[in-house]
Design a protein around this motif. Structure first.
Motif, PDB file in Angstrom:
ATOM      1  N   VAL A   1       0.851  -1.188   0.000  1.00 27.04           N
ATOM      2  CA  VAL A   1       0.000   0.000   0.000  1.00 27.04           C
ATOM      3  C   VAL A   1       0.888   1.240   0.000  1.00 27.04           C
ATOM      4  O   VAL A   1       1.839   1.326   0.780  1.00 27.04           O
ATOM      5  CB  VAL A   1      -0.936   0.018   1.229  1.00 27.04           C
ATOM      6  N   VAL A   2       0.578   2.187  -0.878  1.00 26.66           N
ATOM      7  CA  VAL A   2       1.309   3.454  -0.925  1.00 26.66           C
ATOM      8  C   VAL A   2       0.324   4.591  -1.141  1.00 26.66           C
ATOM      9  O   VAL A   2      -0.809   4.379  -1.600  1.00 26.66           O
ATOM     10  CB  VAL A   2       2.368   3.480  -2.049  1.00 26.66           C
ATOM     11  N   GLY A   3       0.757   5.803  -0.818  1.00 29.87           N
ATOM     12  CA  GLY A   3      -0.045   6.980  -1.113  1.00 29.87           C
ATOM     13  C   GLY A   3       0.173   7.425  -2.546  1.00 29.87           C
ATOM     14  O   GLY A   3       1.042   6.913  -3.252  1.00 29.87           O
ATOM     15  N   THR A   4      -0.612   8.401  -2.959  1.00 33.77           N
ATOM     16  CA  THR A   4      -0.499   8.853  -4.349  1.00 33.77           C
ATOM     17  C   THR A   4       0.772   9.652  -4.584  1.00 33.77           C
ATOM     18  O   THR A   4       1.412   9.510  -5.616  1.00 33.77           O
ATOM     19  CB  THR A   4      -1.702   9.735  -4.741  1.00 33.77           C
ATOM     20  N   ARG A   5       1.121  10.510  -3.632  1.00 31.74           N
ATOM     21  CA  ARG A   5       2.303  11.343  -3.792  1.00 31.74           C
ATOM     22  C   ARG A   5       3.026  11.465  -2.472  1.00 31.74           C
ATOM     23  O   ARG A   5       2.410  11.536  -1.421  1.00 31.74           O
ATOM     24  CB  ARG A   5       1.931  12.745  -4.284  1.00 31.74           C
ATOM     25  N   GLY A   6       4.354  11.478  -2.542  1.00 29.63           N
ATOM     26  CA  GLY A   6       5.149  11.618  -1.338  1.00 29.63           C
ATOM     27  C   GLY A   6       5.728  13.006  -1.190  1.00 29.63           C
ATOM     28  O   GLY A   6       5.363  13.931  -1.902  1.00 29.63           O
ATOM     29  N   MET A   7       6.668  13.130  -0.249  1.00 34.27           N
ATOM     30  CA  MET A   7       7.265  14.431   0.023  1.00 34.27           C
ATOM     31  C   MET A   7       8.124  14.906  -1.144  1.00 34.27           C
ATOM     32  O   MET A   7       8.363  16.095  -1.310  1.00 34.27           O
ATOM     33  CB  MET A   7       8.103  14.358   1.298  1.00 34.27           C
ATOM     34  N   GLY A   8       8.564  13.949  -1.969  1.00 35.44           N
ATOM     35  CA  GLY A   8       9.390  14.334  -3.100  1.00 35.44           C
ATOM     36  C   GLY A   8       8.597  14.593  -4.361  1.00 35.44           C
ATOM     37  O   GLY A   8       9.169  14.762  -5.429  1.00 35.44           O
ATOM     38  N   GLY A   9       7.268  14.607  -4.263  1.00 38.25           N
ATOM     39  CA  GLY A   9       6.440  14.785  -5.445  1.00 38.25           C
ATOM     40  C   GLY A   9       6.553  16.188  -6.013  1.00 38.25           C
ATOM     41  O   GLY A   9       6.790  17.158  -5.304  1.00 38.25           O
ATOM     42  N   PHE A  10       6.391  16.295  -7.328  1.00 35.12           N
ATOM     43  CA  PHE A  10       6.432  17.593  -7.979  1.00 35.12           C
ATOM     44  C   PHE A  10       5.041  18.200  -8.006  1.00 35.12           C
ATOM     45  O   PHE A  10       4.054  17.511  -8.242  1.00 35.12           O
ATOM     46  CB  PHE A  10       6.956  17.444  -9.415  1.00 35.12           C
ATOM     47  N   VAL A  11       4.955  19.478  -7.764  1.00 34.41           N
ATOM     48  CA  VAL A  11       3.675  20.170  -7.787  1.00 34.41           C
ATOM     49  C   VAL A  11       3.034  19.995  -9.166  1.00 34.41           C
ATOM     50  O   VAL A  11       3.682  20.159 -10.193  1.00 34.41           O
ATOM     51  CB  VAL A  11       3.854  21.663  -7.463  1.00 34.41           C
ATOM     52  N   GLY A  12       1.759  19.643  -9.170  1.00 31.34           N
ATOM     53  CA  GLY A  12       1.053  19.468 -10.428  1.00 31.34           C
ATOM     54  C   GLY A  12       0.889  18.018 -10.825  1.00 31.34           C
ATOM     55  O   GLY A  12       0.016  17.688 -11.628  1.00 31.34           O
TER      56      GLY A  12
END
Length: 294
Positions: free
Chosen positions: A109-120
């Motif tokens: 199980v993972v989330g959609t975006r992490g702390m390293g995700g790019f805006v947008g």
């Protein structure tokens, strides 16, 4: 306990903490243990991982990693107090670490975006990578699901989709939820019968095509309903766009289940365009289930 294992990847983001709660529930439903994993990527630059001699004792990258892992474990135990929860701090790049963890798990199980995700970006690279390369089903936690909705299963009739069908039936049975088996077709995807004469290559009765697609859905589900007799199943055959139809069906779903690749997949691609579209646009958590050895 069944001896099974559910793995959840965390990075301290709100998305990953939401995934922890979902993973805890999944583990409880399965009678499995929960392993909370954080991949600690040691910096390439000469940055100390421990506390600085000029800063507080609790500072430093490694202490920060241990704190966010502890917070995730506490979140899991708060959601499911009786659950057996373990935690692992692994040195390595997150994609590689979670792919390796998937080899011993029945679900990641993972989330959609992490702390390293790019805006947008609607979904992060970790989720997409795991859906394509994970060795077990991968559940990507998106928007809040409808707790009373069905498990929606996208069926395309391909042999590669059989594992996804079994996963969806199991999820519905664990939850006591109904299952909506949705097959979407168009004249581009239907298995067209041979033309009656060369002079009339497109002389196919529209209803004949629909009947073929309904038969395809019945054949795909054969045996699964008998194996899970307590799961109420609604079969739905829709003519239209596959992506649009599945996204619309996800609005009121508890979970959307799709295979990694279907009939229209190009050889060599590990993740099809439909499953990628669901990861980006579905209104509920999305489970991507790869076929064995794919």
């Amino acid at each position: 306990m069944s001896g099974g294992l559910v793995v959840v990847g965390v990075d301290g983001s709100a998305s990953s903490l939401a995934a922890v709660e979902v993973a805890a529930r999944e583990a409880r439903l399965r009678g499995a243990g929960l392993r909370v994993v954080h991949a600690f990527f040691w910096p390439a630059l000469h940055v100390p991982v421990g506390p600085s001699p000029f800063g507080p004792a609790e500072g430093g990258l490694q202490n920060m990693a241990e704190r966010l892992l502890s917070e995730a474990v506490q979140r899991a135990k708060a959601a499911e107090p009786e659950l057996d929860v373990t935690d692992v701090l692994v040195t390595g790049e997150p994609l590689t670490v979670l792919e390796a963890q998937s080899r011993a798990a029945e679900l990641v199980v993972v989330g959609t975006r992490g702390m390293g995700g790019f805006v947008g970006l609607l979904v992060g690279s970790t989720a997409v990578h795991l859906a394509a390369h994970g060795q077990c089903p991968v559940l990507v936690v998106r928007k809040e699901p409808n707790p009373d909705g069905p498990i929606v299963l996208g069926v395309d009739g391909s042999p590669a989709g059989q594992r996804a069908i079994e996963f969806a039936f199991t999820e519905a049975e664990l939850r006591g939820a109904p299952l909506l088996a949705l097959h979407v077709w168009s004249t581009w995807t239907a298995a067209l019968p041979p033309p009656p004469t060369p002079a009339a290559p497109y002389a196919n009765e529209p209803e004949a095509l629909r009947e073929e697609e309904e038969q395809l859905l019945s054949q795909a589900l054969a045996g699964h309903q008998e194996k899970h007799p307590d799961v109420p199943v609604e079969r739905k055959v829709v003519r239209g766009g596959v992506r649009e139809s599945l996204i619309e069906a996800s609005r009121d779903a508890r979970m959307l289940v799709v295979g990694a690749r279907g009939r229209g997949g190009f050889t060599g691609l590990l993740l099809g365009s439909v499953s990628q579209a669901m990861l980006h646009h579905a209104y509920c958590p999305v489970a991507v289930v790869r076929a064995p050895h794919s």
